[in-house]
Enzyme design. Structure first.
Site, short mmCIF file in Angstrom:
data_model
loop_
_atom_site.label_atom_id
_atom_site.label_comp_id
_atom_site.label_asym_id
_atom_site.label_seq_id
_atom_site.Cartn_x
_atom_site.Cartn_y
_atom_site.Cartn_z
N TYR A 224 6.29 -2.86 -2.23
CA TYR A 224 5.51 -4.08 -2.39
C TYR A 224 5.18 -4.68 -1.02
O TYR A 224 4.10 -5.19 -0.79
CB TYR A 224 6.25 -5.11 -3.27
CG TYR A 224 6.27 -4.76 -4.76
CD1 TYR A 224 6.41 -3.44 -5.17
CD2 TYR A 224 6.15 -5.74 -5.73
CE1 TYR A 224 6.42 -3.10 -6.51
CE2 TYR A 224 6.16 -5.40 -7.08
CZ TYR A 224 6.31 -4.08 -7.47
OH TYR A 224 6.32 -3.75 -8.80
N HIS B 77 -2.05 -3.42 -9.86
CA HIS B 77 -2.25 -4.78 -10.42
C HIS B 77 -3.24 -5.59 -9.57
O HIS B 77 -3.00 -6.76 -9.22
CB HIS B 77 -0.90 -5.52 -10.55
CG HIS B 77 0.04 -4.85 -11.50
ND1 HIS B 77 0.21 -5.26 -12.80
CD2 HIS B 77 0.85 -3.77 -11.35
CE1 HIS B 77 1.08 -4.48 -13.40
NE2 HIS B 77 1.49 -3.55 -12.54
C1 HEM Z 1 8.72 2.90 -8.16
C2 HEM Z 1 8.29 1.97 -8.97
C3 HEM Z 1 7.16 1.04 -8.66
C4 HEM Z 1 6.25 1.04 -7.63
C5 HEM Z 1 6.13 2.02 -6.47
C6 HEM Z 1 5.38 -0.11 -7.83
C7 HEM Z 1 4.34 -0.47 -6.98
C8 HEM Z 1 3.66 -1.69 -7.03
C9 HEM Z 1 2.80 -2.21 -5.99
C10 HEM Z 1 2.45 -1.51 -4.71
C11 HEM Z 1 2.37 -3.44 -6.39
C12 HEM Z 1 1.48 -4.41 -5.60
C13 HEM Z 1 2.40 -5.33 -4.73
C14 HEM Z 1 1.66 -6.34 -3.89
O1 HEM Z 1 0.73 -5.98 -3.15
O2 HEM Z 1 2.06 -7.53 -3.92
C15 HEM Z 1 2.94 -3.68 -7.69
C16 HEM Z 1 2.73 -4.80 -8.45
C17 HEM Z 1 3.27 -5.01 -9.69
N1 HEM Z 1 4.17 -4.20 -10.35
FE1 HEM Z 1 4.97 -2.50 -9.66
N2 HEM Z 1 5.77 -0.77 -8.96
C18 HEM Z 1 6.84 -0.10 -9.50
C19 HEM Z 1 7.55 -0.44 -10.64
C20 HEM Z 1 7.23 -1.47 -11.48
C21 HEM Z 1 7.96 -1.82 -12.67
C22 HEM Z 1 9.23 -1.13 -13.15
C23 HEM Z 1 7.31 -2.89 -13.21
C24 HEM Z 1 7.65 -3.68 -14.45
C25 HEM Z 1 8.86 -3.87 -14.88
C26 HEM Z 1 6.19 -3.22 -12.34
C27 HEM Z 1 5.31 -4.27 -12.54
C28 HEM Z 1 4.45 -4.76 -11.57
C29 HEM Z 1 3.68 -5.99 -11.72
C30 HEM Z 1 3.66 -6.93 -12.92
C31 HEM Z 1 2.95 -6.14 -10.53
C32 HEM Z 1 2.01 -7.29 -10.18
C33 HEM Z 1 2.81 -8.39 -9.49
C34 HEM Z 1 1.89 -9.52 -9.08
O3 HEM Z 1 1.22 -10.08 -9.95
O4 HEM Z 1 1.85 -9.81 -7.85
N3 HEM Z 1 6.18 -2.35 -11.30
N4 HEM Z 1 3.72 -2.60 -8.07
#
Ligand code: HEM
Length: 303
Positions: free
Chosen positions: A291, A24
């Site tokens: 995260y 993202h």
């Molecule tokens: C094992 C499962 C998951 C992993 C390893 C993962 C990993 C990540 C990482 C590394 C980020 C960036 C975090 C940052 O630097 O602040 C991120 C952001 C995000 N993830 Fe995931 N994620 C997972 C599951 C999910 C799920 C289940 C959803 C939705 C229900 C999701 C939706 C999002 C969204 C919307 C963002 C952006 C948040 C923002 O705008 O700061 N992720 N994810």
């Protein structure tokens, strides 16, 4: 797999810029408020009183210069604020069910999708085929996802929280629920012919433009579980006829003046206000570790 290994693998596959979120990467942050409906009985004050929020809309790719015209993951992340500080986060995506029941399957999917989006399409297809054999639970979600075009606008995309949580009422009763963010303008996918006329980075400017004509509204809806509905497995949707109640509306008004602050911060799906509790979903419990590592690395690259 540890959260650190998951970020190492995302970096190796997706090659995000050091200063960006590892997934993202491109997003923009907006101001708004939550207006409760009065339909949800709970001790969670952020759901029963009008509350300021910030909302980050994003393209799920690890690449900052990702293409909004191609289908893929889009995100909507919300922070409920009290005295300017986050008290509760929602972090949702345009999936109806998570494509895997564990973190490992998700990282394998990121590896397959980044290979498919790059030059080595054969490698991507090979990875995807392997994943479908190893994770049969992914098949239905990925098939449904592949059958849809890219979202036409953030304002016409439904975003689901996917994990189960528990909601507490004044009598101490806990009810399992999942949440979804439903656009007031309805769901609209991009017409592939029209897509050709758009810029690769069209979603944020288009939302900015739409907001000059008035607020953009999403309903926060809670789907309540019945006995036997799985709370530990985000790859299994609950039956659509389960009770669905509107908790309230997000009224999004325009770009925030604090963009830099909120871009730096973490939208953490386990940041919960009193009255909401985590379920036993291992994917939900894995996320905050991953995260934090992503945030540590991007923030140290920004200094
Ligand atoms: C094992 C499962 C998951 C992993 C390893 C993962 C990993 C990540 C990482 C590394 C980020 C960036 C975090 C940052 O630097 O602040 C991120 C952001 C995000 N993830 Fe995931 N994620 C997972 C599951 C999910 C799920 C289940 C959803 C939705 C229900 C999701 C939706 C999002 C969204 C919307 C963002 C952006 C948040 C923002 O705008 O700061 N992720 N994810």
């Amino acid at each position: 797999m540890t959260p650190e290994e998951s970020i190492d693998r995302i970096e190796a596959a997706g090659r995000p810029r050091p200063q960006d979120r590892r997934l993202h990467a491109r997003g923009a942050v907006y101001d708004g408020k939550f207006v409760p409906s009065g339909h949800i009985k709970t001790v969670a004050a952020h759901l029963t009183t009008e509350t300021d929020v910030v909302v980050r809309f994003s393209n799920g790719s690890p690449k900052f210069r990702s293409d909004d015209r191609t289908k893929g993951i889009r995100g909507m992340a919300v922070k409920f604020l009290r005295d300017g500080k986050a008290v509760h986060d929602l972090v949702a995506a345009n999936f109806r069910a998570f494509p895997s029941r564990d973190a490992e399957g998700f990282i394998e999917l990121v590896e397959a999708l980044t290979a498919l989006a790059g030059k080595d399409k054969a490698k991507g297809l090979g990875r995807l085929a392997k994943l479908l054999v190893k994770h049969p639970e992914s098949r239905a979600t990925l098939k449904a996802f592949a059958g849809r075009d890219a979202p036409a606008s953030f304002a016409t995309t439904r975003f689901d929280g996917l994990h189960a949580f528990y909601l507490l009422d004044a009598e101490g009763k806990r009810r399992a629920f999942r949440y979804r963010l439903v656009p007031q303008l309805g769901e609209v996918d991009l017409d592939p012919k029209h897509a050709k006329t758009l810029d690769a980075n069209f979603l944020i400017p288009q939302l900015d433009h739409l907001l000059t004509t008035g607020p953009v509204i999403f309903t926060l809806a809670f789907q309540f579980a019945e006995p036997g509905d799985p709370t530990h497995d985000p790859s299994r949707a609950w039956p659509e006829h389960r009770t669905l109640l509107p908790a309230g509306q997000f009224v999004i008004t325009g770009r925030t003046a604090d963009e830099e602050k909120w871009q730096r911060s973490v939208f953490d799906p386990t940041r919960l206000a009193e009255g909401v509790e985590l379920s036993d979903d291992p994917v939900l419990r894995f996320r905050p570790g991953a995260y934090s590592i992503s945030a540590e690395r991007r923030l140290s690259a920004q200094q």
